[in-house]
Design a protein around this motif. Structure first.
Motif, mmCIF file in Angstrom:
data_model
loop_
_atom_site.group_PDB
_atom_site.id
_atom_site.type_symbol
_atom_site.label_atom_id
_atom_site.label_comp_id
_atom_site.label_asym_id
_atom_site.label_seq_id
_atom_site.Cartn_x
_atom_site.Cartn_y
_atom_site.Cartn_z
ATOM 1 N N MET A 1 75.362 15.894 -16.370
ATOM 2 C CA MET A 1 75.654 17.306 -16.566
ATOM 3 C C MET A 1 77.040 17.458 -17.180
ATOM 4 S SD MET A 1 75.599 20.313 -13.704
ATOM 5 C CE MET A 1 75.814 22.022 -14.176
ATOM 6 N N ASN A 2 77.176 18.217 -18.249
ATOM 7 C CA ASN A 2 78.454 18.420 -18.900
ATOM 8 C C ASN A 2 79.205 19.583 -18.274
ATOM 9 O OD1 ASN A 2 78.522 16.364 -20.861
ATOM 10 N ND2 ASN A 2 77.026 17.457 -22.082
ATOM 11 N N HIS A 3 80.510 19.525 -18.373
ATOM 12 C CA HIS A 3 81.365 20.525 -17.759
ATOM 13 C C HIS A 3 82.483 20.840 -18.749
ATOM 14 C CE1 HIS A 3 82.812 22.719 -14.329
ATOM 15 N NE2 HIS A 3 83.964 22.079 -14.289
ATOM 16 N N LYS A 4 82.887 22.107 -18.866
ATOM 17 C CA LYS A 4 83.981 22.469 -19.776
ATOM 18 C C LYS A 4 85.297 21.942 -19.233
ATOM 19 C CE LYS A 4 82.103 26.759 -21.704
ATOM 20 N NZ LYS A 4 82.304 28.221 -21.794
ATOM 21 N N PHE A 5 86.076 21.265 -20.109
ATOM 22 C CA PHE A 5 87.320 20.709 -19.597
ATOM 23 C C PHE A 5 88.352 21.782 -19.303
ATOM 24 C CE2 PHE A 5 89.473 21.125 -23.608
ATOM 25 C CZ PHE A 5 88.657 20.628 -24.610
ATOM 26 N N SER A 6 88.194 22.972 -19.875
ATOM 27 C CA SER A 6 89.129 24.056 -19.591
ATOM 28 C C SER A 6 89.006 24.560 -18.156
ATOM 29 C CB SER A 6 88.906 25.214 -20.565
ATOM 30 O OG SER A 6 87.575 25.680 -20.483
ATOM 31 N N ASP A 7 87.889 24.241 -17.499
ATOM 32 C CA ASP A 7 87.654 24.679 -16.116
ATOM 33 C C ASP A 7 88.086 23.639 -15.085
ATOM 34 O OD1 ASP A 7 86.498 26.952 -17.157
ATOM 35 O OD2 ASP A 7 84.457 26.172 -17.038
ATOM 36 N N CYS A 131 91.853 10.315 -29.736
ATOM 37 C CA CYS A 131 91.330 11.495 -30.421
ATOM 38 C C CYS A 131 90.109 11.074 -31.230
ATOM 39 C CB CYS A 131 92.381 12.099 -31.356
ATOM 40 S SG CYS A 131 91.768 13.500 -32.348
ATOM 41 N N THR A 132 88.993 11.744 -31.009
ATOM 42 C CA THR A 132 87.791 11.505 -31.807
ATOM 43 C C THR A 132 87.756 12.535 -32.932
ATOM 44 O OG1 THR A 132 86.594 10.738 -29.847
ATOM 45 C CG2 THR A 132 85.283 11.304 -31.783
ATOM 46 N N TYR A 133 87.824 12.059 -34.175
ATOM 47 C CA TYR A 133 87.795 12.961 -35.334
ATOM 48 C C TYR A 133 86.367 13.241 -35.797
ATOM 49 C CZ TYR A 133 92.741 11.679 -35.702
ATOM 50 O OH TYR A 133 94.070 11.460 -35.434
ATOM 51 N N TYR A 134 85.494 12.247 -35.564
ATOM 52 C CA TYR A 134 84.113 12.391 -36.045
ATOM 53 C C TYR A 134 83.194 11.532 -35.187
ATOM 54 C CZ TYR A 134 80.072 12.695 -39.105
ATOM 55 O OH TYR A 134 78.821 12.937 -39.596
ATOM 56 N N GLY A 135 81.972 12.030 -34.970
ATOM 57 C CA GLY A 135 80.979 11.285 -34.188
ATOM 58 C C GLY A 135 81.005 11.691 -32.730
ATOM 59 N N ALA A 136 80.337 10.889 -31.910
ATOM 60 C CA ALA A 136 80.262 11.172 -30.478
ATOM 61 C C ALA A 136 81.642 11.005 -29.842
ATOM 62 C CB ALA A 136 79.259 10.233 -29.815
ATOM 63 N N GLY A 195 85.413 16.163 -26.619
ATOM 64 C CA GLY A 195 85.303 16.985 -27.821
ATOM 65 C C GLY A 195 85.967 16.363 -29.045
ATOM 66 N N LEU A 196 85.861 17.060 -30.163
ATOM 67 C CA LEU A 196 86.382 16.569 -31.443
ATOM 68 C C LEU A 196 87.718 17.236 -31.794
ATOM 69 C CD1 LEU A 196 83.123 16.545 -33.616
ATOM 70 C CD2 LEU A 196 84.226 14.604 -32.485
ATOM 71 N N GLY A 197 88.642 16.412 -32.272
ATOM 72 C CA GLY A 197 89.893 16.936 -32.820
ATOM 73 C C GLY A 197 91.025 17.084 -31.838
ATOM 74 N N HIS A 198 90.714 17.054 -30.542
ATOM 75 C CA HIS A 198 91.765 17.199 -29.535
ATOM 76 C C HIS A 198 92.428 15.841 -29.301
ATOM 77 C CE1 HIS A 198 89.665 20.920 -29.010
ATOM 78 N NE2 HIS A 198 88.619 20.343 -28.441
ATOM 79 N N LEU A 199 93.757 15.838 -29.167
ATOM 80 C CA LEU A 199 94.470 14.596 -28.870
ATOM 81 C C LEU A 199 94.750 14.552 -27.370
ATOM 82 C CD1 LEU A 199 95.761 11.999 -29.874
ATOM 83 C CD2 LEU A 199 97.830 13.294 -30.441
ATOM 84 N N TRP A 200 94.268 13.494 -26.736
ATOM 85 C CA TRP A 200 94.321 13.371 -25.275
ATOM 86 C C TRP A 200 95.303 12.296 -24.838
ATOM 87 C CZ3 TRP A 200 91.437 16.112 -21.609
ATOM 88 C CH2 TRP A 200 90.473 16.980 -22.135
#
Length: 232
Positions: A1-7, A131-136, A195-200
């Protein structure tokens, strides 16, 4: 089950690179996200890169040699900027084009590859950046939603059978073979996709760490699609 990381109460959200590297992990927070909506065509970059192995490191020189559209150029500038920011910070970033990682199929009762939920360990104070720029994109889980695999009775018994040394050396055996780094999601666990584009920035297990290390895994790749991942 996926969950929003903002929560999630174990994720800190920031809006600048400076905040990403300077915000302290605290309490349950062991993952910090520089939340971004990136412009540019990262798919174009992936389509023009050559995969030499299942995981191919892409150098800045290779990126700069690509002939790109305006949107592709924008995407390239984002990647080069991220590499530059991390290198200036003192990290050693690597940009990887990924078809797949190697699977650990040696034991049928426990996996120690990156597709298994795990934590990173370092002998020195360090963090994992990605950071994932493209793909899964990668997944993480809160620490209270996982169980260390070596503590699961059925797995522990089989590991004891595998271990041929004295009982006193069993814990060392687990550590030396990285079994202790891997985790099993609890039945109610809610996966958080990065997600895509976010640097963690993810907390790592090291002697000076004040929080629990961040439990994460590499995703199963989408069919016929490479991933473009920055990691250090």
């Amino acid at each position: 089950m996926n969950h929003k990381f903002s929560d999630s109460n174990h994720i800190g959200l920031v809006s600048t690179f400076s905040d990403l590297v300077n915000t302290s992990f605290l309490g349950t927070v062991n993952a910090i996200c520089w939340h971004r909506n990136l412009a540019g065509d990262f798919k174009e970059i992936v389509s023009k890169l050559q995969l030499e192995q299942n995981i191919t490191e892409v150098t800045p020189e290779t990126l700069l040699a690509l002939k790109l559209s305006e949107k592709g150029h924008i995407a390239r500038e984002v990647i080069l900027s991220d590499l530059h920011l991390l290198a200036d910070f003192g990290a050693s970033p690597s940009l990887n084009l990924i078809k797949s990682y190697q699977r650990d199929e040696e034991l049928d009762f426990i996996s120690t590859d990156v597709y298994s939920y795990h934590v990173d360990r370092s002998p020195i104070a360090a963090d994992t950046f990605l950071c994932t720029y493209y793909g899964a994109a990668s997944d993480i889980l809160p620490n209270d939603q996982v169980e260390q695999k070596i503590l699961i009775p059925q797995i522990r018994e089989k590991l004891k059978e595998l271990h041929e040394g004295p009982e006193a050396e069993f814990e060392t055996f687990l550590s030396e073979h990285y079994f202790d780094l891997h985790y099993q999601p609890k039945p109610y666990a809610k996966t958080i996709n990065l997600g895509l584009g976010h640097l963690w920035r993810l907390a790592v297990d090291h002697p000076g760490q004040k929080v629990l290390p961040c439990v994460h895994r590499a995703p199963v790749e989408n069919d016929g699609e490479y991933r473009l991942l920055l990691i250090c």
